[in-house]
Design an enzyme around this catalytic site. Structure first.
Site, PDB file in Angstrom:
ATOM      1  CB  VAL A   1      52.143  38.768  43.801  1.00  0.00           C
ATOM      2  CG1 VAL A   1      52.470  37.177  43.842  1.00  0.00           C
ATOM      3  CG2 VAL A   1      51.987  39.372  44.848  1.00  0.00           C
ATOM      4  CB  CYS A   2      50.193  38.580  39.118  1.00  0.00           C
ATOM      5  SG  CYS A   2      48.649  37.251  39.674  1.00  0.00           S
ATOM      6  CB  THR A   3      52.701  43.076  37.908  1.00  0.00           C
ATOM      7  OG1 THR A   3      52.000  43.194  37.719  1.00  0.00           O
ATOM      8  CG2 THR A   3      53.874  43.750  36.560  1.00  0.00           C
TER       9      THR A   3
END
Length: 222
Positions: free
Chosen positions: A49-51
């Site tokens: 998700v962070c990517t």
């Protein structure tokens, strides 16, 4: 530790800190340098998700630049890990991450900005260890004041369009002395605040549409 966390109320000064980032060592208040800024946190490097989030923010750099807004991310890993992760983000998202990312492996900034969930606090009290960071967003104005916060669980990716929308609202309100209605975007009608009379509003803005004595719309452009 939770008992000594600062109260990050809207309108309070964003706490200062020193940290290592992918752009070198910074003193946060000096880095702000009288600019608008967003500080946003991530639970960890090399997470899916962070990517996607960092890739999306990177693609909007020109939009943030237009608004005079600096971006700075935070992830709870060491600096070397950040550099490797940025390469992945640029490859996967076809972008170029140009804003700094804070290395916060010891959670120093995460604690300072209360980027910790209650579940993790409860777990730490029982089992010890180290907490994950949640997905926090702080919009900070040129006076170093926190103007808006958004808090998301680690499982939910953010909406970059909403971050830009609220910055437009804050900057328009500061400049024009107005407030913005639900789902407002730049260029749409704004609301005359109750503290301004209809007569004074018409002198200032020209056309004012009075729906109710307390609900009056005007337009101030982009």
């Amino acid at each position: 530790m939770a008992s000594i966390l600062p109260r990050l109320r809207l309108g309070s000064i964003a706490p200062n800190f020193q940290a290592k980032t992918t752009h070198g060592d910074i003193d946060f208040h000096k880095w702000l340098n009288g600019s608008w800024a967003i500080l946003f946190s991530h639970p960890a490097d090399f997470t899916p998700v962070c990517t996607t989030e960092l890739g999306a923010f990177a693609k909007l750099k020109d939009e943030f630049d237009k608004r005079g807004v600096k971006m700075i991310g935070l992830s709870a890993n060491e600096l070397g890990s950040h550099d490797q992760w940025i390469s992945d983000i640029n490859e996967v998202c076809s972008t170029n991450v140009q804003f700094p990312i804070i290395a916060d492996a010891d959670r120093k900034v995460a604690w300072l900005y209360d980027m910790i969930s209650q579940d993790d606090l409860d777990k730490l009290a029982k089992e010890g260890g180290i907490a994950f960071t949640i997905r926090s967003v702080y919009v900070i104005d040129p006076d170093k004041k926190i103007r808006l916060t958004m808090l998301y669980p680690a499982s939910t990716g953010r909406n970059t369009a909403e971050v830009l929308r609220v910055i437009d609202s804050l900057q328009t309100g500061d400049k024009e002395g107005v407030v913005t209605p639900i789902d407002w975007t730049a260029g749409q009608d704004v609301i005359v605040p109750p503290s301004v009379s209809t007569e004074d509003a018409r002198k200032k803005f020209g056309e004012v549409k009075e729906v109710k004595p307390y609900l009056r719309f005007t337009n101030v452009g982009k």
